[in-house]
Scaffold this motif. Sequence first.
Motif, PDB file in Angstrom:
ATOM      1  N   LEU A 159      48.472  41.209  27.106  1.00 50.06           N
ATOM      2  CA  LEU A 159      47.893  41.029  28.440  1.00 50.06           C
ATOM      3  C   LEU A 159      47.364  39.607  28.626  1.00 50.06           C
ATOM      4  O   LEU A 159      46.585  39.339  29.527  1.00 50.06           O
ATOM      5  N   SER A 160      47.807  38.709  27.766  1.00 52.14           N
ATOM      6  CA  SER A 160      47.248  37.351  27.784  1.00 52.14           C
ATOM      7  C   SER A 160      47.602  36.599  29.051  1.00 52.14           C
ATOM      8  O   SER A 160      46.933  35.636  29.411  1.00 52.14           O
ATOM      9  N   GLY A 161      48.661  37.028  29.753  1.00 45.08           N
ATOM     10  CA  GLY A 161      49.061  36.311  30.959  1.00 45.08           C
ATOM     11  C   GLY A 161      48.198  36.625  32.161  1.00 45.08           C
ATOM     12  O   GLY A 161      48.279  35.949  33.181  1.00 45.08           O
ATOM     13  N   GLY A 162      47.379  37.682  32.078  1.00 42.40           N
ATOM     14  CA  GLY A 162      46.551  38.065  33.214  1.00 42.40           C
ATOM     15  C   GLY A 162      45.295  37.228  33.320  1.00 42.40           C
ATOM     16  O   GLY A 162      45.007  36.358  32.499  1.00 42.40           O
ATOM     17  N   ILE A 163      44.514  37.535  34.347  1.00 42.04           N
ATOM     18  CA  ILE A 163      43.275  36.802  34.585  1.00 42.04           C
ATOM     19  C   ILE A 163      42.108  37.607  34.024  1.00 42.04           C
ATOM     20  O   ILE A 163      42.145  38.836  33.965  1.00 42.04           O
ATOM     21  N   ASP A 164      41.073  36.917  33.609  1.00 45.49           N
ATOM     22  CA  ASP A 164      39.875  37.555  33.088  1.00 45.49           C
ATOM     23  C   ASP A 164      39.223  38.364  34.218  1.00 45.49           C
ATOM     24  O   ASP A 164      38.948  37.821  35.295  1.00 45.49           O
ATOM     25  N   PRO A 165      38.982  39.666  33.998  1.00 50.10           N
ATOM     26  CA  PRO A 165      38.341  40.465  35.055  1.00 50.10           C
ATOM     27  C   PRO A 165      37.014  39.876  35.515  1.00 50.10           C
ATOM     28  O   PRO A 165      36.637  40.024  36.683  1.00 50.10           O
ATOM     29  N   ALA A 166      36.303  39.194  34.619  1.00 51.13           N
ATOM     30  CA  ALA A 166      35.028  38.594  35.009  1.00 51.13           C
ATOM     31  C   ALA A 166      35.227  37.507  36.065  1.00 51.13           C
ATOM     32  O   ALA A 166      34.365  37.306  36.932  1.00 51.13           O
ATOM     33  N   VAL A 167      36.356  36.814  35.995  1.00 54.40           N
ATOM     34  CA  VAL A 167      36.657  35.789  37.014  1.00 54.40           C
ATOM     35  C   VAL A 167      36.845  36.450  38.370  1.00 54.40           C
ATOM     36  O   VAL A 167      36.326  35.989  39.389  1.00 54.40           O
ATOM     37  N   LEU A 168      37.593  37.553  38.402  1.00 57.14           N
ATOM     38  CA  LEU A 168      37.787  38.272  39.663  1.00 57.14           C
ATOM     39  C   LEU A 168      36.462  38.788  40.210  1.00 57.14           C
ATOM     40  O   LEU A 168      36.210  38.712  41.419  1.00 57.14           O
ATOM     41  N   ALA A 169      35.632  39.333  39.327  1.00 58.73           N
ATOM     42  CA  ALA A 169      34.329  39.834  39.779  1.00 58.73           C
ATOM     43  C   ALA A 169      33.487  38.703  40.377  1.00 58.73           C
ATOM     44  O   ALA A 169      32.809  38.893  41.394  1.00 58.73           O
ATOM     45  N   GLY A 170      33.549  37.545  39.762  1.00 55.82           N
ATOM     46  CA  GLY A 170      32.830  36.390  40.302  1.00 55.82           C
ATOM     47  C   GLY A 170      33.378  35.966  41.657  1.00 55.82           C
ATOM     48  O   GLY A 170      32.618  35.584  42.564  1.00 55.82           O
ATOM     49  N   GLN A 171      34.695  36.040  41.815  1.00 51.65           N
ATOM     50  CA  GLN A 171      35.304  35.690  43.103  1.00 51.65           C
ATOM     51  C   GLN A 171      34.904  36.689  44.178  1.00 51.65           C
ATOM     52  O   GLN A 171      34.671  36.308  45.340  1.00 51.65           O
ATOM     53  N   ALA A 172      34.815  37.977  43.819  1.00 55.16           N
ATOM     54  CA  ALA A 172      34.385  38.981  44.791  1.00 55.16           C
ATOM     55  C   ALA A 172      32.975  38.678  45.293  1.00 55.16           C
ATOM     56  O   ALA A 172      32.685  38.776  46.496  1.00 55.16           O
ATOM     57  N   ALA A 173      32.089  38.305  44.377  1.00 54.07           N
ATOM     58  CA  ALA A 173      30.716  37.966  44.767  1.00 54.07           C
ATOM     59  C   ALA A 173      30.701  36.735  45.676  1.00 54.07           C
ATOM     60  O   ALA A 173      29.948  36.678  46.660  1.00 54.07           O
ATOM     61  N   ALA A 174      31.551  35.753  45.361  1.00 52.15           N
ATOM     62  CA  ALA A 174      31.618  34.539  46.189  1.00 52.15           C
ATOM     63  C   ALA A 174      32.151  34.858  47.583  1.00 52.15           C
ATOM     64  O   ALA A 174      31.695  34.281  48.580  1.00 52.15           O
ATOM     65  N   LEU A 175      33.094  35.788  47.692  1.00 46.36           N
ATOM     66  CA  LEU A 175      33.617  36.183  49.004  1.00 46.36           C
ATOM     67  C   LEU A 175      32.535  36.860  49.840  1.00 46.36           C
ATOM     68  O   LEU A 175      32.453  36.645  51.059  1.00 46.36           O
ATOM     69  N   ARG A 176      31.708  37.675  49.208  1.00 48.25           N
ATOM     70  CA  ARG A 176      30.617  38.322  49.955  1.00 48.25           C
ATOM     71  C   ARG A 176      29.622  37.281  50.474  1.00 48.25           C
ATOM     72  O   ARG A 176      29.115  37.397  51.591  1.00 48.25           O
ATOM     73  N   ARG A 177      29.347  36.288  49.654  1.00 50.26           N
ATOM     74  CA  ARG A 177      28.444  35.222  50.119  1.00 50.26           C
ATOM     75  C   ARG A 177      29.072  34.460  51.281  1.00 50.26           C
ATOM     76  O   ARG A 177      28.374  34.087  52.231  1.00 50.26           O
ATOM     77  N   LEU A 178      30.395  34.242  51.201  1.00 48.91           N
ATOM     78  CA  LEU A 178      31.084  33.542  52.287  1.00 48.91           C
ATOM     79  C   LEU A 178      30.991  34.339  53.583  1.00 48.91           C
ATOM     80  O   LEU A 178      30.702  33.780  54.655  1.00 48.91           O
ATOM     81  N   ALA A 179      31.242  35.656  53.504  1.00 47.59           N
ATOM     82  CA  ALA A 179      31.194  36.481  54.703  1.00 47.59           C
ATOM     83  C   ALA A 179      29.784  36.543  55.285  1.00 47.59           C
ATOM     84  O   ALA A 179      29.597  36.574  56.505  1.00 47.59           O
ATOM     85  N   ALA A 180      28.773  36.539  54.413  1.00 51.35           N
ATOM     86  CA  ALA A 180      27.387  36.638  54.878  1.00 51.35           C
ATOM     87  C   ALA A 180      26.851  35.331  55.432  1.00 51.35           C
ATOM     88  O   ALA A 180      25.857  35.327  56.177  1.00 51.35           O
ATOM     89  N   SER A 181      27.496  34.222  55.086  1.00 51.86           N
ATOM     90  CA  SER A 181      26.968  32.911  55.483  1.00 51.86           C
ATOM     91  C   SER A 181      27.324  32.534  56.904  1.00 51.86           C
ATOM     92  O   SER A 181      26.762  31.588  57.452  1.00 51.86           O
ATOM     93  N   ALA A 182      28.265  33.257  57.512  1.00 44.86           N
ATOM     94  CA  ALA A 182      28.717  32.868  58.852  1.00 44.86           C
ATOM     95  C   ALA A 182      27.783  33.419  59.921  1.00 44.86           C
ATOM     96  O   ALA A 182      27.133  34.433  59.735  1.00 44.86           O
TER      97      ALA A 182
END
Length: 581
Positions: free
Chosen positions: A558-581
């Motif tokens: 599974l080495s070609g995939g992305i670290d789930p922690a990176v995705l979780a961090g991106q999800a949190a960043a998207l929520r901040r983006l949506a809340a900032s508008a």
Amino acid sequence: MSSDNTSGPAIELLEAVRRGLAATELPLALPGADDARRDIRNALAQLEDYILPRYRSLDAPLLAVVGGSTGAGKSTLVNGLVGHAVTRAGAIRPTTRQPILLHHPADGRWFEDQRVLPSLSRIRGTLNPAPLPASQAGPTPDAATVSSLVLLADTAVPQGIALLDAPDVDSISADNRKLAGQLLAAADLWVFVTTANRYADAVPWRLLLDAASRDIMVAVVLDRVPAAAEAEVSADLQSMLSREGLGGARLFVVPEAELDGMGMLPAAAVEPLRRWLQEIAADAAGRAGIARRTLNGTVKALADRVEAAAQAAEDQEHAADVLAGDARDAYRDAAAKVLEATRDGALLRGEVLARWQDFVGTGEFFRAMEQNIGRFRDRAAAFFRGEPAPAVRVETAIETGLQAVIIDEAANAGDDADGRWRSDPAGRQLLGSDDLSGTSDGFAEMAAAEIRAWQGSLMELIRTEGQGKRTQARWLSFGINGLGAALMIVVFSMTAGLTGLEVGVAGGTAIAGQRLLEAVFGEDAVRRLAKTAREDLHARCQVLLRDEQQRFLDRLDLSGGIDPAVLAGQAAALRRLAASA
């Protein structure tokens, strides 16, 4: 709405999310994995079709997608909104096989390139100078052109908003259903068309609930409503919308009416909806608010999808760890059993014992050893110098016996790992029709080669130990093969803990080898040589078995995939983006 400096970081985040989702691999057959893969594909499509284009072009006209159930009258409604037939309507289903985007001529530049819906190629349509019946209007595409978007410029469409006539959301064609979902996901607002007898259908409501989760503006058009039922049906539909979080949706009722000879609705039937769309188009600030509301709601929904993808990727990693652990445990157990077999005296039975007894002789050998170690050394030296072949036969017997043990335990490990994997849906999928039980091709030869290499290293140990002047004559007189055979016998009679050398199942046979080595090298040196030889053998067996287990682990890469922690961090960043508008 105009672009500002905040869109740059937002686009960088969204591009990173797109890369992260594209790199998310869910290869294992876990419960829910199919749904997770579909959600990831849908999230990527929405990023491409709507979110990124809207962030990059905040000034672009609104895209109003007209969607709904089969036979709801979407195309007839669109024709009524512009006042003449531009899209095909008819009784044959599916009618709308190719999406048609109507826009004001001044807005053409926003849709002619691949800014929005980039996966759909563009076909520039033209309006007929003379009116045509609705059944003859618009292009007649074949199945091969379903992935294209027809652009029609029409001054009847108000500047600032475009209308997109989508296929049926419950079409009998799977391609049409998929395309309808893609187009609705790219909308700034929905014009959702249903009928008096189909407004409670499940498929449209699933899409309406998705709209509620995205906070998208929705106009619901209740079409073909008999005058006598208008009040009752409208009230029931409005109640359903309120219960499902869509109480803010605008509801327009199109009464049941006969179409004219051109297949057109009476102008008054669609006038409230036409006026509402014109008011939206004329209000730049209002359009900006709609676009921002839909964009923020879609980004928030995307955050949920990315978080779900992170959880799915984490579940995959956990499942892979379990399967890898099953394989490692099986081969680790095999290595432990091989080690146990080499120290509990089991290898001093059968052929090995017979060849060793041939080598050291009968009772005379032991009486000589007991009476006088010097006389024993003289007799043994003469024996070794005159007949070296018996020592080689001991080595060969040990190689054969040890090889059999290693092969047997490796085969057991293969059976165990294969069985564990086949009891797990993910492991079963990874194995497919391949049978990994037993040992791999060529394993027996590799085991034999490794044993011979170990025997060679053991001989080198003896040679190195005997380099001192005081012992050189002794080990030369006994012979390197003879001493090597004796050391192997000692190794196979050792107990765990390496605190001493004990007699194994072969009784005095093993202690004979020990005494012989002590006579040449001394007791401490014998202990050290045996310990080193045993550790070397154990290490070689572990390498052999790790190589065997690798044929299982290679299927878990599974080495070609992305670290789930990176995705979780991106999800949190998207929520901040949506809340900032």
